[in-house]
Design a protein around this motif. Structure first.
Motif, PDB file in Angstrom:
ATOM      1  N   THR A 189       0.778  -1.261   0.027  1.00  0.00           N
ATOM      2  CA  THR A 189      -0.008  -0.005   0.005  1.00  0.00           C
ATOM      3  C   THR A 189       0.720   1.398  -0.044  1.00  0.00           C
ATOM      4  O   THR A 189       1.820   1.094   0.910  1.00  0.00           O
ATOM      5  CB  THR A 189      -0.904   0.062   1.310  1.00  0.00           C
ATOM      6  N   LYS A 190       0.530   2.146  -0.903  1.00  0.00           N
ATOM      7  CA  LYS A 190       1.174   3.718  -0.756  1.00  0.00           C
ATOM      8  C   LYS A 190       1.239   4.147   0.374  1.00  0.00           C
ATOM      9  O   LYS A 190      -0.043   4.243   1.129  1.00  0.00           O
ATOM     10  CB  LYS A 190       0.954   4.367  -2.181  1.00  0.00           C
ATOM     11  N   VAL A 191       2.408   4.761   1.042  1.00  0.00           N
ATOM     12  CA  VAL A 191       2.404   5.390   2.377  1.00  0.00           C
ATOM     13  C   VAL A 191       1.077   6.599   2.098  1.00  0.00           C
ATOM     14  O   VAL A 191       0.242   6.735   3.292  1.00  0.00           O
ATOM     15  CB  VAL A 191       3.426   5.875   2.677  1.00  0.00           C
ATOM     16  N   VAL A 192       1.105   7.162   1.129  1.00  0.00           N
ATOM     17  CA  VAL A 192       0.218   8.192   0.867  1.00  0.00           C
ATOM     18  C   VAL A 192      -1.245   7.854   0.910  1.00  0.00           C
ATOM     19  O   VAL A 192      -2.361   8.427   1.596  1.00  0.00           O
ATOM     20  CB  VAL A 192       0.485   9.089  -0.427  1.00  0.00           C
ATOM     21  N   ASP A 193      -1.585   6.577   0.461  1.00  0.00           N
ATOM     22  CA  ASP A 193      -3.055   5.977   0.536  1.00  0.00           C
ATOM     23  C   ASP A 193      -3.541   5.564   2.140  1.00  0.00           C
ATOM     24  O   ASP A 193      -4.509   5.626   2.410  1.00  0.00           O
ATOM     25  CB  ASP A 193      -3.214   4.773  -0.132  1.00  0.00           C
ATOM     26  N   ILE A 194      -2.197   5.192   2.927  1.00  0.00           N
ATOM     27  CA  ILE A 194      -2.488   4.928   4.284  1.00  0.00           C
ATOM     28  C   ILE A 194      -3.137   6.174   4.929  1.00  0.00           C
ATOM     29  O   ILE A 194      -4.101   6.292   5.611  1.00  0.00           O
ATOM     30  CB  ILE A 194      -1.028   4.503   4.807  1.00  0.00           C
ATOM     31  N   VAL A 195      -2.310   7.289   4.858  1.00  0.00           N
ATOM     32  CA  VAL A 195      -2.823   8.591   5.407  1.00  0.00           C
ATOM     33  C   VAL A 195      -4.172   9.193   4.872  1.00  0.00           C
ATOM     34  O   VAL A 195      -4.900   9.554   5.665  1.00  0.00           O
ATOM     35  CB  VAL A 195      -1.570   9.975   4.919  1.00  0.00           C
ATOM     36  N   ILE A 196      -4.444   8.743   3.569  1.00  0.00           N
ATOM     37  CA  ILE A 196      -5.695   9.078   3.129  1.00  0.00           C
ATOM     38  C   ILE A 196      -6.882   8.338   3.943  1.00  0.00           C
ATOM     39  O   ILE A 196      -7.824   8.812   3.975  1.00  0.00           O
ATOM     40  CB  ILE A 196      -5.847   8.999   1.673  1.00  0.00           C
ATOM     41  N   ALA A 197      -6.404   7.170   4.091  1.00  0.00           N
ATOM     42  CA  ALA A 197      -7.319   6.304   4.658  1.00  0.00           C
ATOM     43  C   ALA A 197      -7.618   6.697   6.227  1.00  0.00           C
ATOM     44  O   ALA A 197      -8.859   6.831   6.770  1.00  0.00           O
ATOM     45  CB  ALA A 197      -6.916   4.806   4.889  1.00  0.00           C
ATOM     46  N   ILE A 198      -6.527   7.227   6.883  1.00  0.00           N
ATOM     47  CA  ILE A 198      -6.776   7.773   8.343  1.00  0.00           C
ATOM     48  C   ILE A 198      -7.446   9.100   8.306  1.00  0.00           C
ATOM     49  O   ILE A 198      -8.238   9.260   9.261  1.00  0.00           O
ATOM     50  CB  ILE A 198      -5.247   7.834   8.890  1.00  0.00           C
ATOM     51  N   GLU A 199      -7.298   9.968   7.185  1.00  0.00           N
ATOM     52  CA  GLU A 199      -8.001  11.136   7.341  1.00  0.00           C
ATOM     53  C   GLU A 199      -9.604  10.767   7.070  1.00  0.00           C
ATOM     54  O   GLU A 199     -10.293  11.569   7.568  1.00  0.00           O
ATOM     55  CB  GLU A 199      -7.758  11.864   5.825  1.00  0.00           C
TER      56      GLU A 199
ATOM     57  N   ILE B 225     -11.280   8.197   8.257  1.00  0.00           N
ATOM     58  CA  ILE B 225     -11.587   7.594   9.577  1.00  0.00           C
ATOM     59  C   ILE B 225     -11.731   8.616  10.708  1.00  0.00           C
ATOM     60  O   ILE B 225     -12.662   8.636  11.335  1.00  0.00           O
ATOM     61  CB  ILE B 225     -10.472   6.603  10.017  1.00  0.00           C
ATOM     62  N   LEU B 226     -10.676   9.497  10.731  1.00  0.00           N
ATOM     63  CA  LEU B 226     -10.876  10.625  11.562  1.00  0.00           C
ATOM     64  C   LEU B 226     -11.501  11.933  11.249  1.00  0.00           C
ATOM     65  O   LEU B 226     -11.964  12.646  12.193  1.00  0.00           O
ATOM     66  CB  LEU B 226      -9.292  11.109  12.035  1.00  0.00           C
ATOM     67  N   ASN B 227     -11.899  11.938  10.149  1.00  0.00           N
ATOM     68  CA  ASN B 227     -12.455  13.234   9.345  1.00  0.00           C
ATOM     69  C   ASN B 227     -11.814  14.303   9.721  1.00  0.00           C
ATOM     70  O   ASN B 227     -12.319  15.610  10.019  1.00  0.00           O
ATOM     71  CB  ASN B 227     -14.277  13.110   9.929  1.00  0.00           C
ATOM     72  N   LYS B 228     -10.368  14.151   9.372  1.00  0.00           N
ATOM     73  CA  LYS B 228      -9.742  15.353   9.539  1.00  0.00           C
ATOM     74  C   LYS B 228      -8.826  15.486   8.470  1.00  0.00           C
ATOM     75  O   LYS B 228      -8.249  14.327   7.865  1.00  0.00           O
ATOM     76  CB  LYS B 228      -8.879  15.323  10.939  1.00  0.00           C
ATOM     77  N   LYS B 229      -8.336  16.571   8.039  1.00  0.00           N
ATOM     78  CA  LYS B 229      -7.206  16.739   6.807  1.00  0.00           C
ATOM     79  C   LYS B 229      -5.769  16.842   7.558  1.00  0.00           C
ATOM     80  O   LYS B 229      -5.408  17.408   8.416  1.00  0.00           O
ATOM     81  CB  LYS B 229      -7.524  18.326   6.123  1.00  0.00           C
ATOM     82  N   ALA B 230      -4.924  15.942   6.985  1.00  0.00           N
ATOM     83  CA  ALA B 230      -3.651  15.764   7.486  1.00  0.00           C
ATOM     84  C   ALA B 230      -2.826  17.048   6.983  1.00  0.00           C
ATOM     85  O   ALA B 230      -2.966  17.618   5.923  1.00  0.00           O
ATOM     86  CB  ALA B 230      -2.843  14.562   7.032  1.00  0.00           C
ATOM     87  N   ASN B 231      -1.778  17.347   7.501  1.00  0.00           N
ATOM     88  CA  ASN B 231      -0.852  18.259   7.096  1.00  0.00           C
ATOM     89  C   ASN B 231       0.296  17.916   6.909  1.00  0.00           C
ATOM     90  O   ASN B 231       1.274  17.700   7.709  1.00  0.00           O
ATOM     91  CB  ASN B 231      -0.803  19.394   8.573  1.00  0.00           C
ATOM     92  N   TYR B 232       0.566  17.552   5.688  1.00  0.00           N
ATOM     93  CA  TYR B 232       1.850  17.055   5.181  1.00  0.00           C
ATOM     94  C   TYR B 232       2.322  17.403   3.668  1.00  0.00           C
ATOM     95  O   TYR B 232       1.786  18.122   3.043  1.00  0.00           O
ATOM     96  CB  TYR B 232       1.598  15.480   5.220  1.00  0.00           C
ATOM     97  N   THR B 233       3.738  17.163   3.453  1.00  0.00           N
ATOM     98  CA  THR B 233       4.244  17.546   2.260  1.00  0.00           C
ATOM     99  C   THR B 233       4.626  16.255   1.683  1.00  0.00           C
ATOM    100  O   THR B 233       5.417  15.489   2.342  1.00  0.00           O
ATOM    101  CB  THR B 233       5.466  18.406   2.581  1.00  0.00           C
ATOM    102  N   LEU B 234       4.222  16.294   0.355  1.00  0.00           N
ATOM    103  CA  LEU B 234       5.218  15.128  -0.392  1.00  0.00           C
ATOM    104  C   LEU B 234       6.544  15.313  -0.808  1.00  0.00           C
ATOM    105  O   LEU B 234       6.712  16.358  -1.668  1.00  0.00           O
ATOM    106  CB  LEU B 234       3.970  14.837  -1.456  1.00  0.00           C
TER     107      LEU B 234
END
Length: 226
Positions: free
Chosen positions: A168-178, A180-189
């Motif tokens: 699984t792409k790491v960015v897709d892991i973060v999207i899934a967590i977003e 679940i939490l209904n929150k926007k992650a603060n990250y840079t690719l």
């Protein structure tokens, strides 16, 4: 017999009373570990157990990351390689299971899932390696595959990768967590990372036989974070 009291030990508790096996689940689990005393603690304990229980099958959990050339210089990588060599030299009745990232309720706060989950939940900034992937398995999958191999004596004196078919792409892991939490992650690719392919040849047919299917990353994380 079972040594350990952490996440992996908890699902193999039934082996505590099985006298033909020694399931060692008390090793260094943090891939970022740097303390020599932790590595030494595990080495001493493994040698002691192998010496005291020579007639029992020794079950050890190592890491699929040992196949990642980018990590070969890390202390954790060197330690796990050393532990595998010790087991191979001191025992003629063992199985070494190499694991990817394991998801379970609670568990090590340093796992990739817990790391990103906490970052998103606490609205903290982080970087994501755009090309990086991870192979994430859940506790049910780990237990069913490993217990099948142990109980049916499928392999002896071998190293076996326990993983799902697809990374699984790491960015897709973060999207899934977003989601679940209904929150926007603060990250840079960041234009970094690679896709480590794990050799599944030894367990591919067994996964089909026991009827296990790879869940979506969303369902996998949600199940263990509810």
């Amino acid at each position: 017999m079972l040594f350990g009291n952490g996440l992996i030990a908890s699902i193999f508790d039934e082996y505590r009373d099985k006298q033909d096996y020694v399931v060692f689940a008390s090793g260094v689990s943090n891939s970022n570990e740097l303390r020599e005393e932790e590595f030494f603690r595990e080495e001493v304990l493994v040698k002691k157990i192998l010496n005291n229980y020579k007639t029992k099958q020794f079950i050890y959990f190592s890491s699929c990351s040992l196949e990642d050339v980018d990590l070969k210089g890390s202390p954790y990588h060197q330690h796990k390689l050393n532990m595998e060599k010790i087991i191979e030299n001191l025992s003629n009745n063992y199985i070494i299971f190499r694991l990817p990232h394991v998801v379970g309720k609670g568990g090590n706060k340093n796992t990739v899932i817990n790391y990103f989950y906490n970052k998103v939940e606490n609205e903290e900034y982080f970087d994501i390696w755009e090309n990086a992937t991870r192979n994430i398995i859940d506790m049910e999958f780990l237990y069913k595959v490993v217990s099948y191999l142990i109980d049916n004596k499928v392999y002896l004196n071998e190293k076996i990768n326990i993983a799902y078919e697809n990374n699984t792409k790491v960015v897709d892991i973060v999207i899934a967590i977003e989601r679940i939490l209904n929150k926007k992650a603060n990250y840079t690719l960041i234009e970094k990372g690679s896709d480590l392919k794990i050799n599944m040849s030894k367990i591919r047919n067994i996964i089909k036989e026991i009827g296990m299917e790879q869940p979506t990353i969303f369902d996998l994380i949600k199940n263990y974070k509810e």
